[in-house]
Design a protein around this motif. Structure first.
Motif, PDB file in Angstrom:
ATOM      1  N   GLY A  44       0.818  -1.213   0.000  1.00 51.11           N
ATOM      2  CA  GLY A  44       0.000   0.000   0.000  1.00 51.11           C
ATOM      3  C   GLY A  44       0.849   1.258   0.000  1.00 51.11           C
ATOM      4  O   GLY A  44       0.571   2.215  -0.730  1.00 51.11           O
ATOM      5  N   LEU A  45       1.905   1.254   0.783  1.00 49.33           N
ATOM      6  CA  LEU A  45       2.769   2.432   0.889  1.00 49.33           C
ATOM      7  C   LEU A  45       3.591   2.673  -0.372  1.00 49.33           C
ATOM      8  O   LEU A  45       3.949   3.814  -0.676  1.00 49.33           O
ATOM      9  N   ALA A  46       3.873   1.620  -1.112  1.00 48.12           N
ATOM     10  CA  ALA A  46       4.651   1.767  -2.346  1.00 48.12           C
ATOM     11  C   ALA A  46       3.938   2.697  -3.327  1.00 48.12           C
ATOM     12  O   ALA A  46       4.589   3.404  -4.098  1.00 48.12           O
ATOM     13  N   GLU A  47       2.609   2.727  -3.261  1.00 46.59           N
ATOM     14  CA  GLU A  47       1.831   3.600  -4.143  1.00 46.59           C
ATOM     15  C   GLU A  47       2.166   5.072  -3.933  1.00 46.59           C
ATOM     16  O   GLU A  47       2.004   5.880  -4.840  1.00 46.59           O
ATOM     17  N   PHE A  55       6.659   5.598   7.242  1.00 44.10           N
ATOM     18  CA  PHE A  55       5.278   5.809   7.679  1.00 44.10           C
ATOM     19  C   PHE A  55       5.202   5.787   9.203  1.00 44.10           C
ATOM     20  O   PHE A  55       4.525   6.620   9.811  1.00 44.10           O
ATOM     21  N   ASN A  56       5.909   4.867   9.798  1.00 43.93           N
ATOM     22  CA  ASN A  56       5.947   4.747  11.253  1.00 43.93           C
ATOM     23  C   ASN A  56       6.455   6.048  11.877  1.00 43.93           C
ATOM     24  O   ASN A  56       5.870   6.563  12.832  1.00 43.93           O
ATOM     25  N   THR A 124      -2.095  11.084   2.722  1.00 40.79           N
ATOM     26  CA  THR A 124      -2.275  10.221   1.554  1.00 40.79           C
ATOM     27  C   THR A 124      -2.048   8.755   1.905  1.00 40.79           C
ATOM     28  O   THR A 124      -2.777   7.871   1.451  1.00 40.79           O
ATOM     29  N   ALA A 125      -1.020   8.495   2.723  1.00 41.90           N
ATOM     30  CA  ALA A 125      -0.634   7.115   3.032  1.00 41.90           C
ATOM     31  C   ALA A 125      -1.554   6.440   4.047  1.00 41.90           C
ATOM     32  O   ALA A 125      -1.812   5.241   3.940  1.00 41.90           O
ATOM     33  N   ALA A 126      -2.025   7.189   5.025  1.00 48.20           N
ATOM     34  CA  ALA A 126      -2.809   6.580   6.115  1.00 48.20           C
ATOM     35  C   ALA A 126      -4.007   5.775   5.616  1.00 48.20           C
ATOM     36  O   ALA A 126      -4.188   4.626   6.045  1.00 48.20           O
ATOM     37  N   PHE A 130      -4.522   1.806   6.383  1.00 47.71           N
ATOM     38  CA  PHE A 130      -5.670   1.334   7.151  1.00 47.71           C
ATOM     39  C   PHE A 130      -6.566   0.417   6.329  1.00 47.71           C
ATOM     40  O   PHE A 130      -7.144  -0.537   6.861  1.00 47.71           O
ATOM     41  N   ASP A 131      -6.661   0.661   5.021  1.00 50.12           N
ATOM     42  CA  ASP A 131      -7.386  -0.270   4.140  1.00 50.12           C
ATOM     43  C   ASP A 131      -6.676  -1.625   4.093  1.00 50.12           C
ATOM     44  O   ASP A 131      -7.326  -2.671   4.123  1.00 50.12           O
TER      45      ASP A 131
END
Length: 157
Positions: A44-47, A55-56, A124-126, A130-131
């Protein structure tokens, strides 16, 4: 012949080592679940061009009461401490996600704060993270999730 000795030898070794199969099953399950969860979140984060450790860092800084944290405090709050937080946060600073400055009262302390770009990256990433979490855990009921969360919390104490 060697094929026959392998399983017998392994079983004997496990017996002598006093392996608790139930405990091993749990530990191996936790390790495999960690890997599966990390892979799902990283996809997901790669997007948005972020890594899970980045992210952490963004999450911890965003949740801090003062809006900034000393590097040593950040390390204490991270879900998983990367091998070199200084290197990680330097790369994040180069990308404009965080700013670093020396503490005015103690020049040895490095303070980190999110930039506007960092806030935007987190926003954008959260939802993607979460999805991914929801998809990963979709087969569990709310009650099961609460129980699992409670058990893992107890494990970490």
């Amino acid at each position: 012949m060697a094929a026959e000795r392998g399983p017998k030898r392994f079983k004997e070794l496990m017996r002598r080592a006093k392996r608790d199969w139930a405990a091993s099953k749990v530990v191996v399950g936790i390790l495999r679940a960690d890997s599966k969860a990390a892979q799902a979140l990283e996809r997901g984060l790669a997007e948005v061009g972020l890594t899970l450790p980045q992210f952490n860092v963004l999450m911890v800084l965003a949740a801090s009461a003062s809006g900034s944290l000393a590097l040593f405090e950040l390390n204490a709050q991270l879900v998983s401490t990367p091998p070199n937080t200084t290197w990680l946060t330097n790369r994040m600073q180069e990308r404009g996600l965080v700013v670093k400055e020396r503490d005015a009262e103690d020049g040895r302390v490095v303070l980190l704060e999110l930039t506007e770009l960092g806030w935007e990256a987190l926003a954008t990433a959260a939802p993607l993270v979460f999805d991914a979490e929801k998809e990963l855990l979709a087969r569990f009921t709310r009650s099961e999730l609460n129980t699992l969360g409670d058990l893992l919390t107890r494990l970490l104490q």
